[in-house]
Design a protein around this motif. Structure first.
Motif, PDB file in Angstrom:
ATOM      1  N   PHE A   1       0.465  -1.362  -0.098  1.00 16.88           N
ATOM      2  CA  PHE A   1      -0.207  -0.402  -0.015  1.00 16.88           C
ATOM      3  C   PHE A   1       1.278   1.479  -0.480  1.00 16.88           C
ATOM      4  O   PHE A   1       1.701   1.375   0.584  1.00 16.88           O
ATOM      5  CB  PHE A   1      -0.658  -0.092   0.986  1.00 16.88           C
ATOM      6  CG  PHE A   1      -2.201  -1.147   1.335  1.00 16.88           C
ATOM      7  CD1 PHE A   1      -3.494  -1.585   0.644  1.00 16.88           C
ATOM      8  CD2 PHE A   1      -1.686  -2.028   2.325  1.00 16.88           C
ATOM      9  CE1 PHE A   1      -3.946  -2.305   0.139  1.00 16.88           C
ATOM     10  CE2 PHE A   1      -2.955  -3.427   1.725  1.00 16.88           C
ATOM     11  CZ  PHE A   1      -3.788  -2.985   1.048  1.00 16.88           C
TER      12      PHE A   1
ATOM     13  N   GLU B   1     -11.696   2.601  -1.330  1.00 19.50           N
ATOM     14  CA  GLU B   1     -11.696   1.399  -1.608  1.00 19.50           C
ATOM     15  C   GLU B   1     -10.343   0.626  -1.291  1.00 19.50           C
ATOM     16  O   GLU B   1     -10.286  -0.230  -0.408  1.00 19.50           O
ATOM     17  CB  GLU B   1     -11.629   1.298  -3.320  1.00 19.50           C
ATOM     18  CG  GLU B   1     -11.487  -0.514  -3.647  1.00 19.50           C
ATOM     19  CD  GLU B   1     -12.177  -0.453  -5.151  1.00 19.50           C
ATOM     20  OE1 GLU B   1     -11.195  -1.170  -5.866  1.00 19.50           O
ATOM     21  OE2 GLU B   1     -13.099   0.875  -5.100  1.00 19.50           O
ATOM     22  N   ARG B   2      -9.344   1.406  -1.042  1.00 24.11           N
ATOM     23  CA  ARG B   2      -7.664   1.224  -0.918  1.00 24.11           C
ATOM     24  C   ARG B   2      -7.778   1.966   0.955  1.00 24.11           C
ATOM     25  O   ARG B   2      -7.222   0.255   1.709  1.00 24.11           O
ATOM     26  CB  ARG B   2      -6.673   2.239  -1.118  1.00 24.11           C
ATOM     27  CG  ARG B   2      -6.312   1.842  -2.814  1.00 24.11           C
ATOM     28  CD  ARG B   2      -6.166   2.666  -2.776  1.00 24.11           C
ATOM     29  NE  ARG B   2      -4.569   3.639  -2.463  1.00 24.11           N
ATOM     30  CZ  ARG B   2      -4.051   4.954  -3.064  1.00 24.11           C
ATOM     31  NH1 ARG B   2      -4.520   5.430  -3.544  1.00 24.11           N
ATOM     32  NH2 ARG B   2      -2.966   5.059  -1.857  1.00 24.11           N
TER      33      ARG B   2
ATOM     34  N   THR C   1     -10.737   0.526   2.676  1.00 26.38           N
ATOM     35  CA  THR C   1     -11.192  -0.878   3.056  1.00 26.38           C
ATOM     36  C   THR C   1     -10.206  -1.967   2.558  1.00 26.38           C
ATOM     37  O   THR C   1      -9.918  -2.271   4.229  1.00 26.38           O
ATOM     38  CB  THR C   1     -12.582  -1.054   2.126  1.00 26.38           C
ATOM     39  OG1 THR C   1     -12.725   0.402   2.427  1.00 26.38           O
ATOM     40  CG2 THR C   1     -13.514  -1.809   2.337  1.00 26.38           C
ATOM     41  N   GLU C   2      -9.670  -2.345   1.597  1.00 24.57           N
ATOM     42  CA  GLU C   2      -8.872  -2.999   1.413  1.00 24.57           C
ATOM     43  C   GLU C   2      -7.392  -2.622   2.830  1.00 24.57           C
ATOM     44  O   GLU C   2      -6.725  -4.009   3.406  1.00 24.57           O
ATOM     45  CB  GLU C   2      -8.365  -2.579   0.574  1.00 24.57           C
ATOM     46  CG  GLU C   2      -7.566  -4.232  -0.338  1.00 24.57           C
ATOM     47  CD  GLU C   2      -6.973  -4.056  -1.031  1.00 24.57           C
ATOM     48  OE1 GLU C   2      -7.603  -3.339  -2.250  1.00 24.57           O
ATOM     49  OE2 GLU C   2      -5.779  -5.215  -1.246  1.00 24.57           O
TER      50      GLU C   2
ATOM     51  N   ASP D   1      -8.836  -4.382   6.199  1.00 24.73           N
ATOM     52  CA  ASP D   1      -9.577  -6.001   5.632  1.00 24.73           C
ATOM     53  C   ASP D   1      -8.441  -6.962   6.108  1.00 24.73           C
ATOM     54  O   ASP D   1      -7.552  -7.577   7.098  1.00 24.73           O
ATOM     55  CB  ASP D   1      -9.921  -6.118   4.747  1.00 24.73           C
ATOM     56  CG  ASP D   1     -11.052  -5.905   4.016  1.00 24.73           C
ATOM     57  OD1 ASP D   1     -11.650  -6.281   5.342  1.00 24.73           O
ATOM     58  OD2 ASP D   1     -11.586  -6.087   3.310  1.00 24.73           O
ATOM     59  N   ARG D   2      -7.009  -6.166   6.038  1.00 24.04           N
ATOM     60  CA  ARG D   2      -5.801  -7.564   5.193  1.00 24.04           C
ATOM     61  C   ARG D   2      -4.505  -6.754   6.771  1.00 24.04           C
ATOM     62  O   ARG D   2      -3.742  -7.642   6.968  1.00 24.04           O
ATOM     63  CB  ARG D   2      -4.745  -6.152   4.546  1.00 24.04           C
ATOM     64  CG  ARG D   2      -4.965  -6.760   2.918  1.00 24.04           C
ATOM     65  CD  ARG D   2      -5.034  -8.007   2.262  1.00 24.04           C
ATOM     66  NE  ARG D   2      -3.497  -8.483   2.118  1.00 24.04           N
ATOM     67  CZ  ARG D   2      -2.711  -8.040   1.606  1.00 24.04           C
ATOM     68  NH1 ARG D   2      -2.725  -7.794   0.541  1.00 24.04           N
ATOM     69  NH2 ARG D   2      -1.395  -8.761   1.780  1.00 24.04           N
TER      70      ARG D   2
END
Lengths: 100, 100
Positions: free
Chosen positions: A49, B74-75, B77-78, B81-82
């Motif tokens: 990221f 979106e990023r 949220t990722e 999640d990660r």
């Protein structure tokens, strides 16, 4: 016709209280090092990221009954001053909204 | 007159990005015990404060550049999640706003 004294007394002792949730957000002051946030940022970068900065904060949601929103905010501010935040290193803000 | 190919390539590789701050709030799921919050609540009560409940949450403020707010969300949220949230015990929400 006057109200019976007993009624007035009871009324005065239990005024109408409203249920509020006060949210206290506690942040490190600018310039105070945050190694935990730095570690989290690096871990995200290691996962691929891209980000410019990461700041972490603690958020406390306090359910309380108060006369009005100002009263709720005042009590939440006092809780932040007394316990939730350390004035040497923390800034905080308080938001209040009615519950239900 | 056509644009030189080099110009088009450069343009395609660096589209206009906007600076956003995505705020990820990570909470324990309902029913998951939170002994730290319970301890904080009792400490406040010992100081004389009355409150019905106290919930704590972690708040991450992520500064990132993205094509638009949806891309930034979106990023973020990722990332939640990660790494930032543990789906077994946590719920989270993501808010995005433009920086500056």
């Amino acid at each position: 016709m006057a109200f019976p004294e007993a009624f007035l007394t009871t009324d005065a002792q239990s005024p109408v209280m409203t249920a509020y949730t006060a949210t206290v957000t506690v942040r490190l002051k600018r310039g105070v090092l945050d190694p935990e946030a730095e570690t989290t940022k690096r871990a995200l970068e290691r996962l691929g990221f891209e980000l410019d900065a990461l700041r972490s904060a603690d958020r406390f949601e306090l359910d309380l009954d108060a006369d009005d929103a100002d009263d709720a905010a005042e009590r939440a501010t006092e809780m932040a001053d007394r316990l939730l935040a350390n004035p040497t290193i923390h800034d905080y803000d308080v938001e209040v909204e009615a519950r239900e």
